[in-house]
Scaffold this active site. Structure first.
Site, short mmCIF file in Angstrom:
data_model
loop_
_atom_site.label_atom_id
_atom_site.label_comp_id
_atom_site.label_asym_id
_atom_site.label_seq_id
_atom_site.Cartn_x
_atom_site.Cartn_y
_atom_site.Cartn_z
N HIS A 72 15.25 10.05 40.39
CA HIS A 72 16.79 10.41 40.73
C HIS A 72 15.95 10.74 42.39
O HIS A 72 14.83 11.69 42.66
CB HIS A 72 16.78 11.48 40.13
CG HIS A 72 17.56 10.92 39.05
ND1 HIS A 72 18.93 12.21 38.45
CD2 HIS A 72 17.28 10.36 37.84
CE1 HIS A 72 19.53 11.63 37.64
NE2 HIS A 72 18.49 10.15 36.93
N TYR A 202 25.09 20.31 40.50
CA TYR A 202 24.99 21.94 39.72
C TYR A 202 26.39 22.47 40.07
O TYR A 202 26.12 22.17 41.97
CB TYR A 202 23.85 22.30 40.99
CG TYR A 202 22.26 21.71 39.77
CD1 TYR A 202 21.48 20.30 40.14
CD2 TYR A 202 21.77 22.92 39.33
CE1 TYR A 202 20.37 20.20 39.39
CE2 TYR A 202 20.12 22.60 38.32
CZ TYR A 202 19.90 21.27 39.01
OH TYR A 202 18.70 20.68 37.69
N PRO A 293 16.48 28.16 33.66
CA PRO A 293 15.90 26.87 33.55
C PRO A 293 16.62 26.76 35.17
O PRO A 293 16.67 25.39 35.13
CB PRO A 293 16.58 26.39 32.12
CG PRO A 293 17.32 26.66 31.51
CD PRO A 293 16.87 28.81 32.31
N LYS A 297 11.94 24.48 36.40
CA LYS A 297 10.53 24.28 37.01
C LYS A 297 9.76 25.79 35.57
O LYS A 297 8.43 24.61 35.99
CB LYS A 297 10.39 25.84 38.02
CG LYS A 297 11.33 25.40 39.24
CD LYS A 297 9.80 24.77 40.25
CE LYS A 297 11.13 23.70 41.25
NZ LYS A 297 10.82 22.73 41.25
N TYR A 383 12.47 21.87 45.05
CA TYR A 383 13.16 21.38 44.32
C TYR A 383 12.16 19.92 43.43
O TYR A 383 12.02 20.21 42.63
CB TYR A 383 14.12 20.97 44.03
CG TYR A 383 15.18 20.40 43.00
CD1 TYR A 383 16.01 20.98 41.96
CD2 TYR A 383 15.18 19.10 42.51
CE1 TYR A 383 16.88 20.83 40.57
CE2 TYR A 383 15.42 18.79 41.15
CZ TYR A 383 16.30 19.29 40.21
OH TYR A 383 17.47 19.01 39.22
P1 FAD Z 1 5.43 26.03 25.66
O1 FAD Z 1 5.91 24.68 25.12
O2 FAD Z 1 6.63 27.48 24.44
O3 FAD Z 1 3.84 25.54 23.69
C1 FAD Z 1 3.42 26.75 23.52
C2 FAD Z 1 3.19 26.62 21.94
O4 FAD Z 1 2.64 27.64 21.49
C3 FAD Z 1 4.01 25.36 21.12
O5 FAD Z 1 4.06 24.75 20.37
C4 FAD Z 1 3.88 26.90 20.21
O6 FAD Z 1 4.84 26.61 18.46
C5 FAD Z 1 2.64 27.14 20.22
N1 FAD Z 1 2.26 28.19 19.50
C6 FAD Z 1 2.63 29.32 19.74
N2 FAD Z 1 2.41 30.94 19.35
C7 FAD Z 1 1.45 30.33 18.24
C8 FAD Z 1 0.00 30.67 17.13
N3 FAD Z 1 -0.14 31.76 16.96
N4 FAD Z 1 -0.66 29.95 17.27
C9 FAD Z 1 -0.45 28.60 17.63
N5 FAD Z 1 0.72 28.09 18.01
C10 FAD Z 1 1.03 28.47 18.52
N6 FAD Z 1 12.33 24.11 31.44
C11 FAD Z 1 13.00 23.68 32.24
O7 FAD Z 1 12.81 23.58 33.12
N7 FAD Z 1 14.48 23.17 31.76
C12 FAD Z 1 14.53 23.60 30.87
O8 FAD Z 1 16.06 23.26 30.28
C13 FAD Z 1 14.19 23.97 29.72
N8 FAD Z 1 14.99 24.57 28.65
C14 FAD Z 1 14.12 25.67 27.41
C15 FAD Z 1 14.63 26.00 26.74
C16 FAD Z 1 13.87 26.24 25.54
C17 FAD Z 1 14.60 26.46 23.87
C18 FAD Z 1 12.82 27.25 25.94
C19 FAD Z 1 12.47 27.92 25.20
C20 FAD Z 1 12.49 26.78 26.85
C21 FAD Z 1 13.30 25.62 27.60
N9 FAD Z 1 12.38 25.13 29.26
C22 FAD Z 1 12.76 24.44 30.02
C23 FAD Z 1 11.18 25.74 29.38
C24 FAD Z 1 9.88 25.09 29.60
O9 FAD Z 1 10.56 24.35 28.36
C25 FAD Z 1 8.78 25.43 29.03
O10 FAD Z 1 8.65 26.19 30.61
C26 FAD Z 1 7.68 25.11 28.62
O11 FAD Z 1 7.39 24.30 27.17
C27 FAD Z 1 6.37 25.94 28.48
O12 FAD Z 1 5.66 25.12 28.46
P2 FAD Z 1 4.20 25.12 27.74
O13 FAD Z 1 3.54 24.81 26.48
O14 FAD Z 1 3.29 26.75 28.14
O15 FAD Z 1 4.75 27.06 26.59
C1 DHB Z 2 17.61 20.21 32.76
C2 DHB Z 2 17.40 20.74 32.58
C3 DHB Z 2 17.50 22.02 34.14
O1 DHB Z 2 16.63 23.24 33.65
C4 DHB Z 2 17.41 21.74 35.26
O2 DHB Z 2 17.42 22.30 36.34
C5 DHB Z 2 17.55 20.24 35.16
C6 DHB Z 2 17.60 19.59 34.23
C7 DHB Z 2 17.63 19.10 31.85
O3 DHB Z 2 17.68 19.35 30.10
O4 DHB Z 2 17.90 18.39 31.76
#
Ligand code: FAD
Ligand code: DHB
Length: 390
Positions: A72, A202, A293, A297, A383
């Site tokens: 994009h 947005y 979100p 980021k 961004y």
């Molecule tokens: P996570 O993806 O949370 O991974 C952590 C892992 O640790 C998980 O698999 C979990 O099961 C595991 N875990 C937890 N506890 C234990 C334990 N005791 N033992 C072993 N494993 C464990 N960001 C955006 O930019 N745009 C979005 O639209 C967006 N939507 C989101 C929607 C939701 C519902 C959530 C929760 C987050 C969203 N985010 C979004 C944020 C983004 O997805 C996260 O920043 C990203 O997943 C971070 O990755 P991570 O690996 O640090 O954590």
């Molecule tokens: C998406 C999520 C976001 O938080 C964003 O700023 C842009 C795109 C997505 O899920 O596609």
């Protein structure tokens, strides 16, 4: 069981850290409390910064991303009567990619299970011990119900916001937490509908913010600002589409609708926990920080953290030099705060809350970004992603 780096959590942070370390000859074991199916189906982020795409490409995971991902060249900012494109290559020479977190996770898991280090799903009872010593340990129960101990040189806490690692860092009482809960949430849907837009939209609207995103040429991902107390059961598909149509309304343009395949309400908060280290335990990703979100980021920040952490751990474990692990927390947090500010800025500018005075301030800021090149460039640079060690 013994390894060099014990990694807790198989989200994007833990899986990518494992891959980066493996490619540098550092052995590691990943422990995940959920099943593979659950981890691969969890629908979350969708936008990858250039840096994230480059990192995934460097570790050999760029093929499907470039084949199926959508590059994009900007976003639209909308407010009533106006839809304005910010052209990222023109403003800052970079682009972003639409490629779901689910797909990034699937690619990382497939690579890991194809001859990579151990990745244990369905573990339970994870407890961290002796993180202040040179020989930290992780106690857990494996999927067969057998108690295990993983002896490590280092532990990486990549277990997200609710995992056990951050509390261990906080128990040291030398740190600090900053938090902001926003008075709104996102209702997100995934729909079998061809996106009616080439770039993400947005949209500021008196009824509340809306975001038009996508996952593929046939699948749309859309979000509506709602009250955090809203129950998903109260939002019929018709009600969702009607609200989306209102909030994206523009003369001569229509939203495309289709079957909704997933819907949920996501709370929005900012959270930073410092330091991102205690002894031989290092935090990365959502375990240390959460952003709302709106700035897209969260996932990118997790990738940036583990990129810094991987090189620091390689230096520690192959050259016995601690300079990079000693500076890891400060360097990571500098970027975390930049992204925390950008995510707060996007969130505050676009969501309806407060009174009409607040609304006029938001509209004034949006008009500024849409008419001033320096203001637009500042948004575009943040961004698309600032340099790793900014
Ligand atoms: P996570 O993806 O949370 O991974 C952590 C892992 O640790 C998980 O698999 C979990 O099961 C595991 N875990 C937890 N506890 C234990 C334990 N005791 N033992 C072993 N494993 C464990 N960001 C955006 O930019 N745009 C979005 O639209 C967006 N939507 C989101 C929607 C939701 C519902 C959530 C929760 C987050 C969203 N985010 C979004 C944020 C983004 O997805 C996260 O920043 C990203 O997943 C971070 O990755 P991570 O690996 O640090 O954590
Ligand atoms: C998406 C999520 C976001 O938080 C964003 O700023 C842009 C795109 C997505 O899920 O596609």
């Amino acid at each position: 069981m013994r390894t060099q780096v014990g990694i807790i959590g198989a989200g994007p942070a833990g899986l990518l850290l494992s891959r980066l370390l493996t490619l540098q000859g550092i052995d590691n074991v990943v422990l995940e409390s959920r099943s593979r199916e659950y981890v691969e189906a969890r629908i979350r982020a969708g936008i990858l910064e250039q840096h994230t795409v480059d990192t995934l490409t460097d570790v050999g995971l760029g093929d499907r991303l470039r084949r199926e991902g959508l590059e994009h060249s900007g976003i639209y900012l909308q407010y009533p009567g106006t839809r304005h494109k910010l052209d990222f290559p023109e403003l800052c020479g970079r682009t972003v990619w639409v490629y779901g977190q689910t797909e990034v996770t699937k690619d990382l898991i497939a690579a890991q299970l194809d001859g990579g280090p151990p990745l244990l799903f369905d573990v339970s009872g994870v407890v961290l011990q002796d993180v202040d010593t040179q020989h930290p340990r992780i106690h857990f129960t494996d999927a067969d119900g057998t108690p295990q101990v993983l002896e490590c040189a280092v532990i990486a806490g990549t277990d997200g916001f609710h995992g056990p690692s951050r509390p261990v860092v906080q128990q040291a009482r030398a740190g600090r937490v900053w938090e902001r809960t926003y008075p709104y949430a996102w209702l997100g849907i995934l729909a079998d509908a061809a996106p009616a837009t080439d770039e993400l939209i947005y949209s500021w609207h008196p009824d509340g913010f809306a975001l038009y995103s996508m996952r593929s040429p046939k699948v749309s991902r859309l979000y509506l600002q709602v009250d955090p107390s809203e129950k998903i059961e109260d939002w019929s598909d018709d009600r969702i589409w009607a609200n989306l149509a209102t909030r994206f309304a523009l003369d001569g343009w229509e939203i495309s609708t289709g079957t909704i395949t997933e819907k949920s309400v996501l709370p929005m908060r900012s959270f930073v926990s410092a330091p991102m280290r205690r002894g031989r335990l290092f935090l990365a990703g959502d375990a240390a920080h959460i952003v709302p979100p709106t700035g897209a980021k969260g996932l990118n920040l997790a990738v940036a953290d583990v990129t810094l952490l991987a090189s620091a751990l390689v230096r520690l474990l192959t050259e016995q030099r601690s300079d990079l692990v000693d500076s890891y927390s400060d360097r990571a947090l500098a970027r975390v705060w930049r992204c925390t500010h950008f995510s707060w800025y996007m969130t505050s500018m676009l969501h309806r809350s407060g009174d009409d005075f607040d609304a006029e301030l938001q509209l004034s800021q949006l008009r500024r970004v849409c008419s001033s090149e320096p203001a637009a460039r500042e948004l575009a640079e943040n961004y698309t992603g600032l340099p790793l060690d900014a």
